[in-house]
Enzyme design. Sequence first.
Site, PDB file in Angstrom:
ATOM      1  N   MET A  31      60.836 -16.853  13.797  1.00 43.66           N
ATOM      2  CA  MET A  31      60.903 -17.812  14.901  1.00 43.66           C
ATOM      3  C   MET A  31      61.393 -17.132  16.180  1.00 43.66           C
ATOM      4  O   MET A  31      61.784 -17.801  17.140  1.00 43.66           O
ATOM      5  CB  MET A  31      61.812 -18.986  14.549  1.00 43.66           C
ATOM      6  CG  MET A  31      61.314 -19.766  13.332  1.00 43.66           C
ATOM      7  SD  MET A  31      61.863 -21.472  13.307  1.00 43.66           S
ATOM      8  CE  MET A  31      63.632 -21.266  13.286  1.00 43.66           C
ATOM      9  N   HIS A  38      65.777  -9.472  11.170  1.00 37.59           N
ATOM     10  CA  HIS A  38      64.313  -9.515  11.282  1.00 37.59           C
ATOM     11  C   HIS A  38      63.727  -8.096  11.267  1.00 37.59           C
ATOM     12  O   HIS A  38      62.702  -7.845  10.635  1.00 37.59           O
ATOM     13  CB  HIS A  38      63.889 -10.152  12.607  1.00 37.59           C
ATOM     14  CG  HIS A  38      64.306 -11.578  12.796  1.00 37.59           C
ATOM     15  ND1 HIS A  38      65.255 -11.953  13.718  1.00 37.59           N
ATOM     16  CD2 HIS A  38      63.899 -12.724  12.197  1.00 37.59           C
ATOM     17  CE1 HIS A  38      65.404 -13.266  13.689  1.00 37.59           C
ATOM     18  NE2 HIS A  38      64.611 -13.767  12.778  1.00 37.59           N
ATOM     19  N   MET A 185      73.678 -12.167   9.980  1.00 36.25           N
ATOM     20  CA  MET A 185      72.953 -12.227  11.249  1.00 36.25           C
ATOM     21  C   MET A 185      72.039 -13.440  11.256  1.00 36.25           C
ATOM     22  O   MET A 185      71.425 -13.777  10.244  1.00 36.25           O
ATOM     23  CB  MET A 185      72.145 -10.960  11.450  1.00 36.25           C
ATOM     24  CG  MET A 185      73.007  -9.765  11.726  1.00 36.25           C
ATOM     25  SD  MET A 185      72.003  -8.303  11.986  1.00 36.25           S
ATOM     26  CE  MET A 185      73.313  -7.099  12.236  1.00 36.25           C
ATOM     27  N   SER A 187      69.719 -15.964  14.397  1.00 40.46           N
ATOM     28  CA  SER A 187      69.446 -16.262  15.806  1.00 40.46           C
ATOM     29  C   SER A 187      70.404 -17.336  16.307  1.00 40.46           C
ATOM     30  O   SER A 187      70.803 -17.333  17.470  1.00 40.46           O
ATOM     31  CB  SER A 187      68.007 -16.744  15.980  1.00 40.46           C
ATOM     32  OG  SER A 187      67.117 -15.791  15.468  1.00 40.46           O
TER      33      SER A 187
END
Length: 281
Positions: A31, A38, A185, A187
């Site tokens: 996303m 990521h 981690m 976002s």
Amino acid sequence: MEKMMMIATSLNELRDARRLQEGTIGFVPTMGYLHEGHISLARRAREECDHVVASIFVNPTQFGANEDLSNYPRDLKHDLTLLEAAGVDLVWTPTPELMYPPGFATWVEVEGLTGPLEGAARPGHFRGVTTIVTKLFNAVQPHKAYFGQKDAQQAAVIRRMTRDLDFPIEIVVCPTLREADGLAMSSRNSYLSPEQRTAATILFRALTTAKSAYERGERNAGSLRKVMQEVVASEPLAQLQYVSVADYDSLEELETLTGKTLLSMAVFMGKTRLIDNFVLE
Ligand SMILES: Nc1ncnc2c1ncn2[C@@H]1O[C@H](COP(=O)(O)OP(=O)(O)OP(=O)(O)O)[C@@H](O)[C@H]1O
Ligand SMILES: [Mg+2]
């Protein structure tokens, strides 16, 4: 000379770019607002596949009505820089209008596994996830797809869907990357105030405390839940939503630990919802 990373926004651009790729395709759906977690998926795909495709799409249908869709963090330019540095060949950045045209009416739903935990806390979330991942799989047609263990239930649901619908895709689940102090981690960590960011280690500390109890011989699931609840309760900035000690495969809550077990939790830090988990083998 390195090949330039390609960016596809329409389905035709994606299909044209995919037709030029020979060999195995690794796919990393995201996303956006990318972090090292990521990028670790992209690097793993780079090691294992001839070509790496990533997608960036903030999927509206996996957000609840009271969730953070409209202010979800975005930084496409930075994301593209990170993906290029990680050796990604092709980035698919569809628009919501392309993925959900007027009259869209077809949904993919996994039963059972989506009931507890995140499914109970976020009604409709997994229907949005499985529908968009199906569409992304059909568009990209990868051989392998990479997901993070941080979203343990999502990984289990995607694995089941892939098996049930005969997608010829290997699902690879990669370890959770953490900040130096243990925070997984995410976002959404960018929403945290400095005080909340410091306090957010409470998830890792609760999981670590429960794991230590397990290593000392504790096999009562209720006792491990209580340990985690107490650690989270000790942090005034944290509001526990759920703790779980569940069978790793079925995600059913346990009374006694026997086999592979998932410890997981969801915690609100103010309005920001964080999840984390450990697997006990
Ligand atoms: N810390 C992490 N380590 C490894 N993989 C991760 C990590 N965080 C996310 N991922 C994986 O990256 C993929 C894309 O996730 P997504 O874009 O939702 O990022 P996110 O950080 O989980 O964002 P958010 O917290 O808003 O959900 C998923 O497969 C997810 O499990
Ligand atoms: Mg996520």
